[in-house]
Scaffold this motif. Structure first.
Motif, PDB file in Angstrom:
ATOM      1  N   VAL A  63       0.858  -1.188   0.000  1.00 21.31           N
ATOM      2  CA  VAL A  63       0.000   0.000   0.000  1.00 21.31           C
ATOM      3  C   VAL A  63       0.890   1.233   0.000  1.00 21.31           C
ATOM      4  O   VAL A  63       1.843   1.310   0.787  1.00 21.31           O
ATOM      5  N   GLY A  65       0.748   5.748  -0.390  1.00 19.01           N
ATOM      6  CA  GLY A  65      -0.120   6.923  -0.325  1.00 19.01           C
ATOM      7  C   GLY A  65       0.104   7.785  -1.547  1.00 19.01           C
ATOM      8  O   GLY A  65      -0.287   7.444  -2.663  1.00 19.01           O
ATOM      9  N   GLY A  66       0.792   8.910  -1.356  1.00 26.70           N
ATOM     10  CA  GLY A  66       1.030   9.839  -2.464  1.00 26.70           C
ATOM     11  C   GLY A  66       2.256   9.493  -3.293  1.00 26.70           C
ATOM     12  O   GLY A  66       2.555  10.187  -4.257  1.00 26.70           O
ATOM     13  N   LEU A  67       2.988   8.445  -2.918  1.00 25.97           N
ATOM     14  CA  LEU A  67       4.238   8.076  -3.623  1.00 25.97           C
ATOM     15  C   LEU A  67       5.177   9.284  -3.719  1.00 25.97           C
ATOM     16  O   LEU A  67       5.791   9.517  -4.751  1.00 25.97           O
ATOM     17  N   THR A  68       5.256  10.053  -2.638  1.00 17.43           N
ATOM     18  CA  THR A  68       6.103  11.249  -2.664  1.00 17.43           C
ATOM     19  C   THR A  68       7.486  10.976  -2.078  1.00 17.43           C
ATOM     20  O   THR A  68       8.358  11.834  -2.149  1.00 17.43           O
ATOM     21  N   PRO A 128       3.958  17.249   1.350  1.00 18.00           N
ATOM     22  CA  PRO A 128       3.319  16.415   0.330  1.00 18.00           C
ATOM     23  C   PRO A 128       2.913  15.059   0.903  1.00 18.00           C
ATOM     24  O   PRO A 128       3.493  14.601   1.895  1.00 18.00           O
ATOM     25  N   THR A 130       0.143  11.702   1.962  1.00 19.65           N
ATOM     26  CA  THR A 130      -1.092  11.363   2.671  1.00 19.65           C
ATOM     27  C   THR A 130      -0.852  11.227   4.187  1.00 19.65           C
ATOM     28  O   THR A 130       0.295  11.149   4.641  1.00 19.65           O
ATOM     29  N   ASN A 137       6.095   7.372   8.272  1.00 19.36           N
ATOM     30  CA  ASN A 137       7.419   8.016   8.274  1.00 19.36           C
ATOM     31  C   ASN A 137       7.654   8.888   9.500  1.00 19.36           C
ATOM     32  O   ASN A 137       8.707   9.473   9.650  1.00 19.36           O
ATOM     33  N   GLY A 140       7.808  15.180   9.682  1.00 19.59           N
ATOM     34  CA  GLY A 140       7.904  16.362  10.530  1.00 19.59           C
ATOM     35  C   GLY A 140       8.594  17.502   9.814  1.00 19.59           C
ATOM     36  O   GLY A 140       9.237  17.304   8.785  1.00 19.59           O
ATOM     37  N   VAL A 188      -2.154   1.329   7.838  1.00 18.86           N
ATOM     38  CA  VAL A 188      -2.870   2.338   8.623  1.00 18.86           C
ATOM     39  C   VAL A 188      -4.155   2.659   7.867  1.00 18.86           C
ATOM     40  O   VAL A 188      -4.105   2.977   6.672  1.00 18.86           O
ATOM     41  N   GLU A 298      12.676   6.129   0.588  1.00 16.95           N
ATOM     42  CA  GLU A 298      12.668   4.662   0.576  1.00 16.95           C
ATOM     43  C   GLU A 298      12.941   4.199  -0.850  1.00 16.95           C
ATOM     44  O   GLU A 298      12.337   4.707  -1.798  1.00 16.95           O
TER      45      GLU A 298
HETATM   46  C1  LIG Z   1       9.039  18.444  -1.994  1.00 18.23           C
HETATM   47  C2  LIG Z   1       8.974  17.499  -0.826  1.00 18.23           C
HETATM   48  C3  LIG Z   1       9.088  17.997   0.458  1.00 18.23           C
HETATM   49  C4  LIG Z   1       9.031  17.124   1.548  1.00 18.23           C
HETATM   50  N1  LIG Z   1       9.155  17.644   2.802  1.00 18.23           N
HETATM   51  C5  LIG Z   1       9.099  16.813   3.874  1.00 18.23           C
HETATM   52  C6  LIG Z   1       9.207  17.344   5.199  1.00 18.23           C
HETATM   53  O1  LIG Z   1       9.333  18.534   5.419  1.00 18.23           O
HETATM   54  N2  LIG Z   1       9.174  16.464   6.242  1.00 18.23           N
HETATM   55  C7  LIG Z   1       9.015  15.099   6.046  1.00 18.23           C
HETATM   56  O2  LIG Z   1       8.982  14.361   7.028  1.00 18.23           O
HETATM   57  N3  LIG Z   1       8.904  14.589   4.809  1.00 18.23           N
HETATM   58  C8  LIG Z   1       8.936  15.393   3.718  1.00 18.23           C
HETATM   59  N4  LIG Z   1       8.813  14.876   2.453  1.00 18.23           N
HETATM   60  C9  LIG Z   1       8.669  13.432   2.287  1.00 18.23           C
HETATM   61  C10 LIG Z   1       7.190  12.948   2.175  1.00 18.23           C
HETATM   62  O3  LIG Z   1       6.358  13.972   1.766  1.00 18.23           O
HETATM   63  C11 LIG Z   1       6.662  12.438   3.482  1.00 18.23           C
HETATM   64  O4  LIG Z   1       7.474  11.407   3.988  1.00 18.23           O
HETATM   65  C12 LIG Z   1       5.225  11.909   3.344  1.00 18.23           C
HETATM   66  O5  LIG Z   1       4.711  11.759   4.629  1.00 18.23           O
HETATM   67  C13 LIG Z   1       5.068  10.615   2.581  1.00 18.23           C
HETATM   68  O6  LIG Z   1       3.685  10.376   2.360  1.00 18.23           O
HETATM   69  P1  LIG Z   1       3.133   9.571   1.117  1.00 18.23           P
HETATM   70  O7  LIG Z   1       1.666   9.432   1.270  1.00 18.23           O
HETATM   71  O8  LIG Z   1       3.591  10.148  -0.179  1.00 18.23           O
HETATM   72  O9  LIG Z   1       3.832   8.171   1.350  1.00 18.23           O
HETATM   73  P2  LIG Z   1       4.400   7.159   0.272  1.00 18.23           P
HETATM   74  O10 LIG Z   1       5.625   7.773  -0.324  1.00 18.23           O
HETATM   75  O11 LIG Z   1       3.337   6.735  -0.661  1.00 18.23           O
HETATM   76  O12 LIG Z   1       4.786   5.945   1.215  1.00 18.23           O
HETATM   77  C14 LIG Z   1       5.763   6.075   2.231  1.00 18.23           C
HETATM   78  C15 LIG Z   1       5.820   4.759   3.032  1.00 18.23           C
HETATM   79  O13 LIG Z   1       4.640   4.640   3.786  1.00 18.23           O
HETATM   80  C16 LIG Z   1       3.950   3.429   3.465  1.00 18.23           C
HETATM   81  N5  LIG Z   1       2.528   3.759   3.531  1.00 18.23           N
HETATM   82  C17 LIG Z   1       1.874   4.788   2.938  1.00 18.23           C
HETATM   83  N6  LIG Z   1       0.590   4.797   3.308  1.00 18.23           N
HETATM   84  C18 LIG Z   1       0.410   3.741   4.142  1.00 18.23           C
HETATM   85  C19 LIG Z   1      -0.701   3.218   4.864  1.00 18.23           C
HETATM   86  N7  LIG Z   1      -1.910   3.767   4.818  1.00 18.23           N
HETATM   87  N8  LIG Z   1      -0.502   2.116   5.629  1.00 18.23           N
HETATM   88  C20 LIG Z   1       0.716   1.531   5.715  1.00 18.23           C
HETATM   89  N9  LIG Z   1       1.800   1.970   5.047  1.00 18.23           N
HETATM   90  C21 LIG Z   1       1.637   3.070   4.282  1.00 18.23           C
HETATM   91  C22 LIG Z   1       4.421   3.035   2.097  1.00 18.23           C
HETATM   92  O14 LIG Z   1       4.303   1.637   1.858  1.00 18.23           O
HETATM   93  C23 LIG Z   1       5.861   3.486   2.176  1.00 18.23           C
HETATM   94  O15 LIG Z   1       6.620   2.534   2.849  1.00 18.23           O
HETATM   95  C24 LIG Z   1       8.843  15.726   1.341  1.00 18.23           C
HETATM   96  C25 LIG Z   1       8.702  15.232   0.034  1.00 18.23           C
HETATM   97  C26 LIG Z   1       8.757  16.105  -1.040  1.00 18.23           C
HETATM   98  C27 LIG Z   1       8.582  15.545  -2.422  1.00 18.23           C
END
Ligand SMILES: Cc1cc2nc3c(=O)[nH]c(=O)nc-3n(C[C@H](O)[C@H](O)[C@H](O)COP(=O)(O)OP(=O)(O)OC[C@H]3O[C@@H](n4cnc5c(N)ncnc54)[C@H](O)[C@@H]3O)c2cc1C
Length: 312
Positions: A63, A65-68, A128, A130, A137, A140, A188, A298
């Motif tokens: 699973v 989320g936003g793949l960010t 960025p 979900t 992660n 913060g 989650v 990751e």
């Molecule tokens: C421009 C930019 C700025 C950023 N700034 C910050 C910052 O200031 N601070 C910071 O901490 N991070 C930052 N990030 C990193 C990122 O945005 C965060 O880590 C974010 O919380 C990841 O969320 P996501 O939904 O994209 O997770 P994803 O990248 O989709 O997944 C991250 C991990 O979580 C797992 N996962 C996702 N959703 C679930 C779920 N529902 N249940 C179980 N596992 C799940 C996935 O399998 C993967 O292992 C930044 C990224 C970018 C591109």
């Protein structure tokens, strides 16, 4: 055999499921090969059902989320990739409590709570991804982090049960929860945040300050955010810059001139290009300063998913 199982699961999920979809279309950095089976879960029922169907059929699943924050492999992912688009959020005015489905966009939740004058998530107005990704992660910024306001979460256990857990269950540390290290078999489903009433104008001013700081310091373009964690007492960006690597290119990816801890896909970049820059930065910083940088992003390898597949 696997093909037959994938087809059966896809049929059971109907419109939510698609075959052989380029993940680059969905990832923040625009990199990633084909997902053998992609499920876009727009509601909680589909999210849970997809996981249970994959488990029953013995298909590897993940699973996201936003793949960010994920570097996906150029050769794609086997099995089922579930993108969590469950966006529902409940704001309880009497208690300043927020219950968000895990696919809710964390920045929107932070903006809405800031607008209401509820303190605790304003640091995330420009984050960025979900809610689920942020919890996993322990995301913060600006002195805030998920661990400080999360009061409970619903998880789906490997046995297929929904369980409510408290913050201690996650064993949060800096940009870490136990789900980061887990075998990816727990998801989650929702998260509850306990916020506190604050002066709305003061929160709005903070939000503006944080947004401006991001705009000033973070390069625009397709990135995964900070590539490496900051080592104790130093900054990854400062070290990569001091190693003389700003502006270094590999294929279609470049180390940002604005902030050396950000690597940018200029349009045709691949995971191999991004990885080459990671390897270079790690090797040069270690050679010149004796510090081993640890990735904050990751890195997913196809072999990891197919191992899981064949292990079933
Ligand atoms: C421009 C930019 C700025 C950023 N700034 C910050 C910052 O200031 N601070 C910071 O901490 N991070 C930052 N990030 C990193 C990122 O945005 C965060 O880590 C974010 O919380 C990841 O969320 P996501 O939904 O994209 O997770 P994803 O990248 O989709 O997944 C991250 C991990 O979580 C797992 N996962 C996702 N959703 C679930 C779920 N529902 N249940 C179980 N596992 C799940 C996935 O399998 C993967 O292992 C930044 C990224 C970018 C591109």
């Amino acid at each position: 055999m696997t093909e037959r199982r994938l087809a059966a699961v896809a049929a059971a999920l109907g419109e939510a499921a698609q075959r052989d979809v380029p993940l680059a279309r969905h990832s923040g950095v625009g990199i990633g090969g084909l997902a053998e089976l992609l499920v876009i879960a727009r509601d909680r029922g589909t999210l849970i059902r997809a996981v249970l169907l994959a488990q029953e059929a013995g298909i590897a699943w993940r699973v996201f989320g936003g793949l960010t924050n994920i570097l996906l492999p150029d050769d794609g992912l086997r099995g089922m990739v579930i993108l969590n688009h469950t966006r529902g959020v409940d704001y309880d005015t009497a208690t300043c409590r927020v219950v968000a489905e895990s696919g809710a966009i964390i920045a929107k939740v932070a903006q809405e709570t800031t607008r209401r004058g509820w303190g605790g998530l304003t640091w995330a107005v420009g984050l960025p991804g979900t809610v689920g990704g942020a919890v996993v992660n322990n995301a913060g910024a600006f002195g805030g982090e998920i661990a400080k306001t999360l009061s409970a979460a619903e998880i789906l256990t490997p046995e297929g049960h929904i369980q409510t857990v408290g913050p201690d269950w996650f064993a949060f540390q800096y940009r870490y929860s136990r789900l980061k290290a887990a075998a990816r078999q727990v998801i989650v489903v929702s998260a509850t945040f306990e916020l506190t009433l604050r002066d709305p104008a003061a929160l709005a001013a903070k939000a503006t300050e944080y947004t401006e700081r991001r705009q000033r310091t973070q390069p625009p373009g397709r990135t995964l955010g900070s590539t490496f964690k900051n080592p104790p007492g130093d900054y990854a960006g400062r070290l990569i810059e001091a190693a003389g690597l700003k502006g270094t290119r590999r294929g279609g990816c470049v180390i940002s001139e604005q902030h050396a801890n950000f690597f940018i896909n200029e349009g045709h970049g691949t995971a191999a290009d991004y990885q080459a820059l990671i390897d270079l930065a790690q090797a040069e910083v270690e050679r010149q300063f004796g510090i081993r940088l640890e990735p904050e992003i990751e890195i997913v390898k196809q072999s990891a998913v197919s191992d899981q597949l064949s292990a079933r």
